[in-house]
Design a protein around this motif. Structure first.
Motif, PDB file in Angstrom:
ATOM      1  N   HIS A  54       0.836  -1.208   0.000  1.00 44.01           N
ATOM      2  CA  HIS A  54       0.000   0.000   0.000  1.00 44.01           C
ATOM      3  C   HIS A  54       0.868   1.254   0.000  1.00 44.01           C
ATOM      4  CE1 HIS A  54      -4.231  -1.010   0.372  1.00 44.01           C
ATOM      5  NE2 HIS A  54      -4.004  -1.862   1.359  1.00 44.01           N
ATOM      6  N   LEU A  55       1.810   1.306   0.951  1.00 44.12           N
ATOM      7  CA  LEU A  55       2.521   2.542   1.231  1.00 44.12           C
ATOM      8  C   LEU A  55       3.675   2.788   0.262  1.00 44.12           C
ATOM      9  CD1 LEU A  55       2.457   2.253   5.118  1.00 44.12           C
ATOM     10  CD2 LEU A  55       1.279   3.970   3.754  1.00 44.12           C
ATOM     11  N   ARG A  56       4.378   1.760  -0.128  1.00 47.03           N
ATOM     12  CA  ARG A  56       5.464   1.849  -1.114  1.00 47.03           C
ATOM     13  C   ARG A  56       6.430   2.990  -0.751  1.00 47.03           C
ATOM     14  NH1 ARG A  56       4.587  -0.628  -6.067  1.00 47.03           N
ATOM     15  NH2 ARG A  56       5.321   1.167  -7.278  1.00 47.03           N
TER      16      ARG A  56
ATOM     17  N   MET B 169      21.505   2.419   4.697  1.00 45.50           N
ATOM     18  CA  MET B 169      20.303   2.921   5.352  1.00 45.50           C
ATOM     19  C   MET B 169      19.052   2.260   4.795  1.00 45.50           C
ATOM     20  SD  MET B 169      19.069   6.812   6.200  1.00 45.50           S
ATOM     21  CE  MET B 169      17.807   7.165   4.988  1.00 45.50           C
ATOM     22  N   PHE B 170      18.989   2.075   3.483  1.00 42.43           N
ATOM     23  CA  PHE B 170      17.832   1.393   2.889  1.00 42.43           C
ATOM     24  C   PHE B 170      17.653   0.019   3.523  1.00 42.43           C
ATOM     25  CE2 PHE B 170      19.019   3.680  -1.351  1.00 42.43           C
ATOM     26  CZ  PHE B 170      18.602   4.888  -0.827  1.00 42.43           C
ATOM     27  N   ASP B 171      18.783  -0.689   3.716  1.00 48.66           N
ATOM     28  CA  ASP B 171      18.706  -2.032   4.300  1.00 48.66           C
ATOM     29  C   ASP B 171      18.267  -1.977   5.761  1.00 48.66           C
ATOM     30  OD1 ASP B 171      19.505  -3.169   1.914  1.00 48.66           O
ATOM     31  OD2 ASP B 171      21.613  -3.351   2.477  1.00 48.66           O
ATOM     32  N   LEU B 172      18.788  -1.012   6.511  1.00 54.97           N
ATOM     33  CA  LEU B 172      18.397  -0.893   7.921  1.00 54.97           C
ATOM     34  C   LEU B 172      16.896  -0.642   8.056  1.00 54.97           C
ATOM     35  CD1 LEU B 172      21.298   1.300   9.383  1.00 54.97           C
ATOM     36  CD2 LEU B 172      20.854  -1.116   9.886  1.00 54.97           C
ATOM     37  N   LEU B 173      16.365   0.217   7.194  1.00 58.07           N
ATOM     38  CA  LEU B 173      14.944   0.566   7.264  1.00 58.07           C
ATOM     39  C   LEU B 173      14.043  -0.478   6.602  1.00 58.07           C
ATOM     40  CD1 LEU B 173      15.189   4.371   6.408  1.00 58.07           C
ATOM     41  CD2 LEU B 173      14.619   3.395   8.635  1.00 58.07           C
ATOM     42  N   GLY B 174      14.589  -1.234   5.659  1.00 60.26           N
ATOM     43  CA  GLY B 174      13.776  -2.188   4.907  1.00 60.26           C
ATOM     44  C   GLY B 174      12.838  -1.518   3.927  1.00 60.26           C
ATOM     45  N   VAL B 175      13.231  -0.358   3.395  1.00 68.58           N
ATOM     46  CA  VAL B 175      12.358   0.358   2.459  1.00 68.58           C
ATOM     47  C   VAL B 175      12.447  -0.263   1.065  1.00 68.58           C
ATOM     48  CG1 VAL B 175      12.368   2.561   3.676  1.00 68.58           C
ATOM     49  CG2 VAL B 175      14.168   2.080   2.014  1.00 68.58           C
ATOM     50  N   PRO B 176      11.335  -0.267   0.329  1.00 71.73           N
ATOM     51  CA  PRO B 176      11.353  -0.862  -1.006  1.00 71.73           C
ATOM     52  C   PRO B 176      11.893   0.048  -2.103  1.00 71.73           C
ATOM     53  CG  PRO B 176       9.115  -0.243  -0.416  1.00 71.73           C
ATOM     54  CD  PRO B 176       9.955   0.016   0.785  1.00 71.73           C
ATOM     55  N   TYR B 177      11.959   1.389  -1.863  1.00 72.42           N
ATOM     56  CA  TYR B 177      12.312   2.301  -2.950  1.00 72.42           C
ATOM     57  C   TYR B 177      13.172   3.471  -2.461  1.00 72.42           C
ATOM     58  CZ  TYR B 177       8.527  -0.077  -5.406  1.00 72.42           C
ATOM     59  OH  TYR B 177       7.723  -1.039  -5.979  1.00 72.42           O
ATOM     60  N   PHE B 178      13.813   4.117  -3.443  1.00 73.57           N
ATOM     61  CA  PHE B 178      14.468   5.405  -3.216  1.00 73.57           C
ATOM     62  C   PHE B 178      14.241   6.279  -4.440  1.00 73.57           C
ATOM     63  CE2 PHE B 178      17.588   3.103  -5.633  1.00 73.57           C
ATOM     64  CZ  PHE B 178      18.447   4.022  -6.227  1.00 73.57           C
ATOM     65  N   CYS B 179      14.537   7.589  -4.308  1.00 75.71           N
ATOM     66  CA  CYS B 179      14.364   8.564  -5.386  1.00 75.71           C
ATOM     67  C   CYS B 179      15.586   9.468  -5.444  1.00 75.71           C
ATOM     68  CB  CYS B 179      13.115   9.422  -5.159  1.00 75.71           C
ATOM     69  SG  CYS B 179      11.570   8.516  -4.975  1.00 75.71           S
ATOM     70  N   TRP B 180      15.877  10.026  -6.618  1.00 71.91           N
ATOM     71  CA  TRP B 180      17.036  10.913  -6.736  1.00 71.91           C
ATOM     72  C   TRP B 180      16.847  12.003  -7.790  1.00 71.91           C
ATOM     73  CZ3 TRP B 180      18.322  10.588 -11.789  1.00 71.91           C
ATOM     74  CH2 TRP B 180      18.294   9.353 -12.444  1.00 71.91           C
ATOM     75  N   HIS B 181      17.634  13.110  -7.630  1.00 66.15           N
ATOM     76  CA  HIS B 181      17.977  14.035  -8.692  1.00 66.15           C
ATOM     77  C   HIS B 181      19.383  13.655  -9.169  1.00 66.15           C
ATOM     78  CE1 HIS B 181      15.351  16.475  -6.019  1.00 66.15           C
ATOM     79  NE2 HIS B 181      14.962  17.120  -7.106  1.00 66.15           N
TER      80      HIS B 181
END
Length: 435
Positions: free
Chosen positions: A42-44, A89-101
């Motif tokens: 849901h949250l992605r 950090m992505f691994d520590l949080l377990g987030v599925p995505y990131f964004c960049w400029h």
């Protein structure tokens, strides 16, 4: 091999609402099923590369407060170190995505060719890190507002050479986003507006901006990019007036240039506030017009007149936001990007983790409250009751009638309507039962 930046911080786990660990989820359980779908789906969630890793803590009145191992961000060795820390950090949080400029990823080189080459270099490095990793790319975008070349705009610049540089830059960023499997490509026009109308041909600038966006869509299809193209509304700051002022303005712009079936919106909470709206309003309007693509989740300080980009902490606001998102069918390729940054005094690595943990918990609480309201059906029932008169055949026929015929009916039937309560306070009390 660890960079050491997050030493002493363990992967974040779900401990439940009675947990007291500031570095544990109390409400965000990615596996919890809400309205038939996993909470994570849901949250992605996505982490913003710029605020979390590229921002140095400056504000309009003060300079750098964060001293990171990858500062100064002026060579590719430090760019790779920054990427290493980001994925830790992505691994520590377990987030599925990131964004960049693009400018978040690589240092400014001065020339287009050098910028493209360093972007391609770091894109390859990110691609290697993404292989077998849970965290993937939600969207990429081009920074066309920081360097002095953009001071008069990008696609709206009076200098055609700047327009050309912008086109080349966006092409390189779309190529990088496509190569990394990004699910969206975003355009935010921070300088696409004006400081004064004394030196601005607004009609020409809008036409150039419309043609530029059409070129983006054309290139999307040329390279076979399956992601959404999104534009992000904001009324001002840094420009006095930005052409993508709010959701309604963007929809009108897209329709004027025939792009409404190709482009959707990335809507930010803080930008909605600057436009004089609520986040709920902007989302509801986008959903009603079939234009919601993705969101940037943050908040502003309501006593400041600028974009403070703080992490969300207001569950009732977030609940109403997700209520409209869920009513619109939820995200498809979009998601919840934390376009939020630490306060300048929050200088520790632990602060960066805690901010995201808290933001994710607030969103999880909001999502569950929104889902509970949908399952209860109280707001739907109240709407149905309020507009019930329009369900009659006579009322529907009136919309195909004319003023004279309607006036004759009013006089013939002696219609004299009496006001009915909007029941606002009752409905607000209803919402408070869930949040």
């Amino acid at each position: 091999m660890s960079t050491g930046f997050f030493d002493g911080i363990a992967p974040i786990t779900f401990q439940g609402r009675d947990g007291t660990d500031p570095l544990a989820y109390r409400h965000y359980d990615p596996e919890e099923v809400v309205l038939g779908k996993r909470m994570e789906d849901h949250l992605r969630f996505a982490v913003a590369y710029w605020h979390s890793f590229a921002w140095e803590g400056g504000d309009p009145f003060g300079g750098q407060t964060f001293v990171r191992p990858w500062h100064p961000q002026d060579d590719m060795g430090r760019a790779r170190m920054k990427a290493d820390v980001a994925f830790e950090m992505f691994d520590l949080l377990g987030v599925p995505y990131f964004c960049w400029h693009d400018l978040d990823l690589r240092p400014e080189q001065g020339s287009f060719a050098a910028n493209r080459d360093t972007l391609n270099e770091i894109t390859d490095y990110l691609g290697e890190k993404m292989q077998g990793n849970k965290t993937q790319l939600l969207w990429g975008t081009a920074n066309m507002f920081t360097d002095r070349r953009w001071m008069g705009g990008a696609s709206t610049n009076p200098d055609p050479d700047v327009f050309a540089f912008a086109a080349a830059t966006v092409k390189s960023c779309m190529d990088a986003t496509h190569k990394l499997g990004g699910q969206n490509y975003v355009l935010w026009g921070g300088r696409e507006g004006y400081e004064t109308l004394l030196n601005t041909d607004m009609g020409a600038e809008l036409d150039h901006m419309g043609r530029f966006l059409s070129m983006v869509v054309e290139y999307k299809h040329k390279i076979g990019f399956k992601g959404q193209i999104l534009v992000e509304p904001k009324p001002q700051e840094p420009s006095k007036h930005q052409y993508d002022f709010d959701v309604a303005t963007c929809i009108g712009f897209l329709r004027k240039y025939g792009l409404e079936s190709e482009v959707k919106l990335n809507i930010e909470q803080g930008h909605a506030i600057l436009a004089g709206h609520s986040f709920e309003h902007e989302l509801a309007l986008a959903v009603s017009e079939g234009m919601l693509g993705s969101i940037d989740m943050n908040r502003n300080d309501y006593q400041s007149g600028w974009d403070t980009d703080q992490f969300p902490n207001n569950v009732p606001e977030v609940a109403l936001a997700y209520y409209h998102i869920l009513k619109g069918g939820g995200f498809t390729q979009g998601g919840t990007n934390f376009d939020a940054k630490l306060r300048r005094q929050s200088i520790d690595a632990e602060d960066l983790i805690a901010a995201h943990v808290g933001g994710m918990d607030v969103c999880a609480r909001g999502l569950k409250a929104a889902a509970a309201m949908i399952e209860d059906g109280g707001l739907d029932a109240a709407l149905a009751e309020r507009y019930a008169g329009w369900d009659t055949a006579e009322a529907k026929a009136m919309l195909d009638s004319d003023l004279a015929t309607i006036a004759q009916r009013v006089e013939r039937e002696g219609i004299a309507p009496q006001p009915r309560s909007g029941r606002q306070e009752i409905l607000e009390n209803y919402v408070n039962r869930f949040v």
